[in-house]
Design a protein around this motif. Structure first.
Motif, PDB file in Angstrom:
ATOM      1  N   SER A  41     -44.036 -18.291 -39.835  1.00 50.32           N
ATOM      2  CA  SER A  41     -44.783 -19.371 -39.189  1.00 50.32           C
ATOM      3  C   SER A  41     -43.906 -20.069 -38.153  1.00 50.32           C
ATOM      4  O   SER A  41     -44.067 -21.258 -37.875  1.00 50.32           O
ATOM      5  CB  SER A  41     -45.276 -20.378 -40.236  1.00 50.32           C
ATOM      6  OG  SER A  41     -46.254 -19.803 -41.078  1.00 50.32           O
ATOM      7  N   ASN A  42     -42.994 -19.310 -37.582  1.00 57.03           N
ATOM      8  CA  ASN A  42     -42.106 -19.791 -36.528  1.00 57.03           C
ATOM      9  C   ASN A  42     -42.853 -19.725 -35.195  1.00 57.03           C
ATOM     10  O   ASN A  42     -43.153 -18.638 -34.697  1.00 57.03           O
ATOM     11  CB  ASN A  42     -40.842 -18.933 -36.490  1.00 57.03           C
ATOM     12  CG  ASN A  42     -39.860 -19.380 -35.427  1.00 57.03           C
ATOM     13  OD1 ASN A  42     -40.094 -20.338 -34.697  1.00 57.03           O
ATOM     14  ND2 ASN A  42     -38.752 -18.678 -35.331  1.00 57.03           N
ATOM     15  N   TYR A  43     -43.127 -20.871 -34.584  1.00 52.52           N
ATOM     16  CA  TYR A  43     -43.926 -20.916 -33.360  1.00 52.52           C
ATOM     17  C   TYR A  43     -43.198 -20.344 -32.151  1.00 52.52           C
ATOM     18  O   TYR A  43     -43.826 -20.112 -31.110  1.00 52.52           O
ATOM     19  CB  TYR A  43     -44.401 -22.341 -33.094  1.00 52.52           C
ATOM     20  CG  TYR A  43     -45.703 -22.660 -33.802  1.00 52.52           C
ATOM     21  CD1 TYR A  43     -46.910 -22.701 -33.110  1.00 52.52           C
ATOM     22  CD2 TYR A  43     -45.730 -22.878 -35.178  1.00 52.52           C
ATOM     23  CE1 TYR A  43     -48.102 -22.965 -33.758  1.00 52.52           C
ATOM     24  CE2 TYR A  43     -46.913 -23.144 -35.834  1.00 52.52           C
ATOM     25  CZ  TYR A  43     -48.103 -23.188 -35.122  1.00 52.52           C
ATOM     26  OH  TYR A  43     -49.297 -23.444 -35.779  1.00 52.52           O
ATOM     27  N   ASP A  44     -41.892 -20.078 -32.264  1.00 55.39           N
ATOM     28  CA  ASP A  44     -41.208 -19.355 -31.198  1.00 55.39           C
ATOM     29  C   ASP A  44     -41.731 -17.928 -31.077  1.00 55.39           C
ATOM     30  O   ASP A  44     -41.552 -17.277 -30.049  1.00 55.39           O
ATOM     31  CB  ASP A  44     -39.697 -19.310 -31.465  1.00 55.39           C
ATOM     32  CG  ASP A  44     -39.023 -20.658 -31.258  1.00 55.39           C
ATOM     33  OD1 ASP A  44     -39.653 -21.554 -30.640  1.00 55.39           O
ATOM     34  OD2 ASP A  44     -37.879 -20.826 -31.721  1.00 55.39           O
ATOM     35  N   THR A  87     -40.448 -26.177 -42.309  1.00 49.74           N
ATOM     36  CA  THR A  87     -41.494 -26.680 -43.196  1.00 49.74           C
ATOM     37  C   THR A  87     -42.803 -25.910 -43.022  1.00 49.74           C
ATOM     38  O   THR A  87     -43.882 -26.452 -43.202  1.00 49.74           O
ATOM     39  CB  THR A  87     -41.709 -28.184 -42.960  1.00 49.74           C
ATOM     40  OG1 THR A  87     -41.767 -28.452 -41.547  1.00 49.74           O
ATOM     41  CG2 THR A  87     -40.577 -28.998 -43.559  1.00 49.74           C
ATOM     42  N   GLY A  88     -42.688 -24.638 -42.641  1.00 51.07           N
ATOM     43  CA  GLY A  88     -43.841 -23.749 -42.646  1.00 51.07           C
ATOM     44  C   GLY A  88     -44.749 -23.847 -41.445  1.00 51.07           C
ATOM     45  O   GLY A  88     -45.923 -23.481 -41.528  1.00 51.07           O
ATOM     46  N   GLY A  89     -44.246 -24.319 -40.306  1.00 53.90           N
ATOM     47  CA  GLY A  89     -45.073 -24.404 -39.095  1.00 53.90           C
ATOM     48  C   GLY A  89     -45.643 -25.786 -38.849  1.00 53.90           C
ATOM     49  O   GLY A  89     -46.421 -25.972 -37.905  1.00 53.90           O
ATOM     50  N   HIS A 148     -36.453 -20.687 -43.346  1.00 55.18           N
ATOM     51  CA  HIS A 148     -37.808 -20.846 -42.814  1.00 55.18           C
ATOM     52  C   HIS A 148     -38.826 -20.618 -43.927  1.00 55.18           C
ATOM     53  O   HIS A 148     -38.850 -19.555 -44.553  1.00 55.18           O
ATOM     54  CB  HIS A 148     -38.065 -19.859 -41.679  1.00 55.18           C
ATOM     55  CG  HIS A 148     -37.446 -20.273 -40.381  1.00 55.18           C
ATOM     56  ND1 HIS A 148     -37.602 -19.547 -39.223  1.00 55.18           N
ATOM     57  CD2 HIS A 148     -36.689 -21.350 -40.058  1.00 55.18           C
ATOM     58  CE1 HIS A 148     -36.951 -20.147 -38.238  1.00 55.18           C
ATOM     59  NE2 HIS A 148     -36.387 -21.239 -38.722  1.00 55.18           N
ATOM     60  N   ARG A 149     -39.670 -21.606 -44.164  1.00 57.64           N
ATOM     61  CA  ARG A 149     -40.715 -21.483 -45.180  1.00 57.64           C
ATOM     62  C   ARG A 149     -41.976 -20.869 -44.574  1.00 57.64           C
ATOM     63  O   ARG A 149     -42.259 -21.025 -43.380  1.00 57.64           O
ATOM     64  CB  ARG A 149     -41.076 -22.862 -45.749  1.00 57.64           C
ATOM     65  CG  ARG A 149     -39.976 -23.534 -46.571  1.00 57.64           C
ATOM     66  CD  ARG A 149     -40.438 -24.899 -47.026  1.00 57.64           C
ATOM     67  NE  ARG A 149     -39.484 -25.560 -47.926  1.00 57.64           N
ATOM     68  CZ  ARG A 149     -38.460 -26.317 -47.517  1.00 57.64           C
ATOM     69  NH1 ARG A 149     -38.259 -26.506 -46.212  1.00 57.64           N
ATOM     70  NH2 ARG A 149     -37.654 -26.881 -48.397  1.00 57.64           N
ATOM     71  N   VAL A 150     -42.742 -20.206 -45.431  1.00 62.15           N
ATOM     72  CA  VAL A 150     -44.068 -19.702 -45.080  1.00 62.15           C
ATOM     73  C   VAL A 150     -45.009 -20.045 -46.225  1.00 62.15           C
ATOM     74  O   VAL A 150     -44.733 -19.710 -47.388  1.00 62.15           O
ATOM     75  CB  VAL A 150     -44.062 -18.176 -44.848  1.00 62.15           C
ATOM     76  CG1 VAL A 150     -45.477 -17.684 -44.551  1.00 62.15           C
ATOM     77  CG2 VAL A 150     -43.116 -17.811 -43.697  1.00 62.15           C
ATOM     78  N   PHE A 208     -46.845 -13.272 -36.910  1.00 61.79           N
ATOM     79  CA  PHE A 208     -46.992 -14.730 -36.948  1.00 61.79           C
ATOM     80  C   PHE A 208     -48.391 -15.159 -37.400  1.00 61.79           C
ATOM     81  O   PHE A 208     -49.400 -14.598 -36.968  1.00 61.79           O
ATOM     82  CB  PHE A 208     -46.735 -15.330 -35.569  1.00 61.79           C
ATOM     83  CG  PHE A 208     -47.075 -16.796 -35.489  1.00 61.79           C
ATOM     84  CD1 PHE A 208     -46.169 -17.765 -35.896  1.00 61.79           C
ATOM     85  CD2 PHE A 208     -48.335 -17.211 -35.039  1.00 61.79           C
ATOM     86  CE1 PHE A 208     -46.490 -19.111 -35.856  1.00 61.79           C
ATOM     87  CE2 PHE A 208     -48.661 -18.556 -34.991  1.00 61.79           C
ATOM     88  CZ  PHE A 208     -47.745 -19.507 -35.401  1.00 61.79           C
ATOM     89  N   LYS A 209     -48.419 -16.182 -38.262  1.00 59.53           N
ATOM     90  CA  LYS A 209     -49.650 -16.911 -38.573  1.00 59.53           C
ATOM     91  C   LYS A 209     -49.277 -18.370 -38.816  1.00 59.53           C
ATOM     92  O   LYS A 209     -48.177 -18.659 -39.304  1.00 59.53           O
ATOM     93  CB  LYS A 209     -50.349 -16.345 -39.810  1.00 59.53           C
ATOM     94  CG  LYS A 209     -51.018 -14.989 -39.583  1.00 59.53           C
ATOM     95  CD  LYS A 209     -51.714 -14.492 -40.846  1.00 59.53           C
ATOM     96  CE  LYS A 209     -52.313 -13.109 -40.611  1.00 59.53           C
ATOM     97  NZ  LYS A 209     -52.961 -12.577 -41.856  1.00 59.53           N
TER      98      LYS A 209
END
Length: 394
Positions: A336-339, A56-58, A237-239, A321-322
């Protein structure tokens, strides 16, 4: 969590008759027939929570549970020439539920993506010339789940030094993967049926050298070179961009990883071992990381030991990443994957090992029961817990 214990004990029962009827070999005897040497039954339960889902985009729930069960069987025989042949057969199955995967379709109360099963068998053959200190191994593996299929192969070579205090090892692995391109529901073409697919290939080379420095200290140096190519994004994965538009994660189609590590074990008397590990990691996505790990097994009695452990990890984060809503149309790649973000993490816990003199539940050859628990925390507000049980036949 109840399923863990049921599975482990049920598998234990399957081997009970065999364990009671296998004779104990004398110390110097080397079986010329294929012989069951070791069996490991491992079950684990994993649970995590967080609020930075890449689906869901982070933002959004990262709640996930996973139940894993594996059986590992080692068979050994010696040829007339004295060559040792080992066959390692392993099979595992995971069942997971994932709140984030369930949000691939934002309009569904519960979709097929909310849970899945993964099956992963492997077979390894090892040929060891004990007289020359030389070992050659070859293996194959696979991993299958709804949207992912992987086939792997590996080959290894090890050579001990003349005094048997050192050993050099070289290993090459490859994984050929195919992914179903399951897009977020709002990005799918109208009227499209089924899913397209894409390939991902991984090639990894490892060089290591271990050395017995003295009766108390052993050291291992290891270096890897890992090359990946193909579809390296995750399609669901959404951004979200600054203008509010939603996009599918886009990453480069090549990645080069270089991890370098050192491990040391120090025997502090007969009852305490200090195990330390450090690893440095870098790749061409501008991600750099450091890992420091410490575990101290302590033998409290003849049949019981504990192993407290702690691991600290820190990474710089990739340049692609952002967070949610901060990417722009000028970005060539975006996630926007926090990994892949900057974060620090800690993993700590305790292992307990039981080695009853008469075996587990009175079964002599089932000689080890190990339970481990670990708690993980990350500065991105993600936490997880894992408990595992290992029952060993030898």
């Amino acid at each position: 969590m109840k399923r863990i214990f049921i599975t482990g004990l049920a598998l234990l029962g399957l081997f009970q008759l065999k364990a009671q009827n296998v004779p104990t070999d004398s110390t110097g005897y080397k079986s010329k027939k294929l012989k069951l040497e070791e069996v490991n039954l491992v079950s684990s339960y994993y649970k995590q929570n967080g609020d930075n889902s890449a689906v869901t985009g982070g933002i959004g729930s990262e709640h996930l549970t996973d139940i894993a069960n594996t059986i590992d069987v080692k068979l050994v025989k010696y040829a007339e020439t004295g060559i040792k042949h080992t066959f390692d057969i392993e099979a595992g199955i995971d069942h997971y539920t994932s709140a984030s995967s369930d949000m691939i379709d934002l309009s569904a109360n519960s979709s097929a993506s909310s849970s899945d099963n993964r099956f992963y068998p492997s077979l390894t053959y090892i040929r060891e010339n004990e007289a020359k200190g030389r070992t050659i191994g070859i293996g194959v593996s696979s991993s299958t789940e709804f949207d992912y299929q992987s086939f792997g192969g590996n080959i290894s070579f090890s050579q001990k030094t003349k005094d048997r205090n050192g050993e050099f090892t070289a290993k090459f692995q490859t994984f050929i993967d195919q992914l179903k391109l399951i897009e977020p529901v709002e990005l799918r073409a109208l009227g499209s049926g089924g899913y397209d697919s894409a390939n991902r290939n991984t090639f990894a080379g490892t060089l290591s050298y271990s050395q017995v420095v003295n009766k108390n200290l052993q050291v291992l140096l290891v270096g890897d070179l890992i090359s990946q190519n193909g579809y390296l994004s995750l399609p669901f994965h959404r951004v979200y961009f600054t203008d509010g538009s939603v996009h599918q994660e886009k990453m480069p189609d090549t990645r080069l990883k270089i991890p370098l590590g050192i491990r040391a074990s120090y025997f502090l008397g007969d009852n305490v071992i200090i195990r330390a590990y450090y690893r440095y990691y870098t790749d061409n996505w501008s991600l750099k990381a450091h890992t420091a790990d410490l575990e101290i097994p302590v033998k409290l009695t003849q049949t019981f030991s504990i192993s407290p452990f702690y691991r600290y990890y820190t990474q710089s984060g990739t340049k692609y990443f952002k967070p949610y809503g901060e990417h722009t149309a000028s970005d060539e790649y975006y996630t926007s994957n926090y990994d892949l973000s900057k974060f620090d993490s800690s993993f700590f816990g305790m292992g307990m090992k039981f080695t009853p003199l008469n075996g587990i539940f009175g079964l002599k050859h089932w000689n080890t029961l190990e339970i481990r628990y670990g708690h993980y925390t990350r500065t991105t507000n993600m936490t997880s817990d894992i408990i595992s049980i290992n029952i060993k036949y030898k």
